[in-house]
Design a protein around this motif. Structure first.
Motif, short mmCIF file in Angstrom:
data_model
loop_
_atom_site.label_atom_id
_atom_site.label_comp_id
_atom_site.label_asym_id
_atom_site.label_seq_id
_atom_site.Cartn_x
_atom_site.Cartn_y
_atom_site.Cartn_z
N ALA A 94 45.85 47.79 31.63
CA ALA A 94 45.77 47.03 32.89
C ALA A 94 45.79 47.96 34.10
O ALA A 94 46.42 49.03 34.07
CB ALA A 94 46.94 46.05 32.98
N PHE A 95 45.09 47.56 35.14
CA PHE A 95 45.06 48.31 36.40
C PHE A 95 44.86 47.32 37.54
O PHE A 95 44.50 46.16 37.32
CB PHE A 95 43.93 49.36 36.40
N ALA A 96 45.08 47.78 38.75
CA ALA A 96 44.92 46.92 39.93
C ALA A 96 43.51 47.06 40.47
O ALA A 96 42.99 48.17 40.59
CB ALA A 96 45.93 47.32 41.00
N LEU A 97 42.90 45.93 40.78
CA LEU A 97 41.60 45.95 41.46
C LEU A 97 41.80 46.36 42.91
O LEU A 97 42.86 46.14 43.49
CB LEU A 97 40.96 44.56 41.41
N PRO A 98 40.76 46.93 43.53
CA PRO A 98 40.88 47.23 44.96
C PRO A 98 40.96 45.93 45.76
O PRO A 98 40.58 44.86 45.23
CB PRO A 98 39.59 48.00 45.28
N PRO A 99 41.44 45.98 46.98
CA PRO A 99 41.55 44.76 47.78
C PRO A 99 40.22 44.03 47.89
O PRO A 99 39.15 44.67 47.91
CB PRO A 99 42.01 45.25 49.15
N LYS A 100 40.29 42.72 47.94
CA LYS A 100 39.10 41.88 48.09
C LYS A 100 38.42 42.18 49.41
O LYS A 100 39.08 42.31 50.45
CB LYS A 100 39.52 40.41 48.04
N LYS A 101 37.09 42.33 49.38
CA LYS A 101 36.35 42.60 50.59
C LYS A 101 36.25 41.33 51.43
O LYS A 101 36.03 40.25 50.90
CB LYS A 101 34.95 43.10 50.26
N GLU A 102 36.44 41.48 52.72
CA GLU A 102 36.33 40.35 53.63
C GLU A 102 34.85 40.05 53.87
O GLU A 102 34.03 40.95 54.00
CB GLU A 102 37.02 40.67 54.96
N ALA A 103 34.53 38.79 53.93
CA ALA A 103 33.12 38.38 54.13
C ALA A 103 32.70 38.52 55.57
O ALA A 103 33.41 38.54 56.49
CB ALA A 103 32.94 36.93 53.68
#
Length: 103
Positions: A94-103
């Motif tokens: 398991a690993f952390a995804l990068p922050p969600k990109k803002e639209a």
């Protein structure tokens, strides 16, 4: 009673009902656990449904645990039939995804 007070009371009642419904829904919401297996399938267990691209539901025959193919070799896709053995490698960590990109 003035109309603005009726509207305010109606809105407060609606918000209270919506919050109650949301809280009740969270309390009764079923859980699903997805496990990425080393060198193999994706194990899915709990309360879930699997649908095809058109929204048709796969009949799971009452199963609450299924393994989904990740290697692409299964003759029973999207379900795993063990065809990956000896020919598919992936160490599942398991690993952390990068922050969600803002639209």
């Amino acid at each position: 009673m003035p109309v603005y007070q009726l509207i305010r009371i109606t809105m407060e009642l609606f918000q209270t009902f919506a919050l109650f419904s949301l809280t009740k829904q969270k309390l009764t919401m079923a859980t699903t656990k997805i496990t990425i297996n080393n060198n193999g399938s994706i194990k899915t267990e709990g309360d879930f449904e699997i649908v095809d691209k058109n929204g048709n539901i796969y009949d799971l025959g009452g199963r609450t645990v299924v393994s989904l193919c990740r290697c692409g070799h299964s003759k029973n896709k999207p379900f795993c039939d063990g065809s990956h053995k000896g020919g598919f490698e992936h160490e599942a960590v398991a690993f952390a995804l990068p922050p969600k990109k803002e639209a």
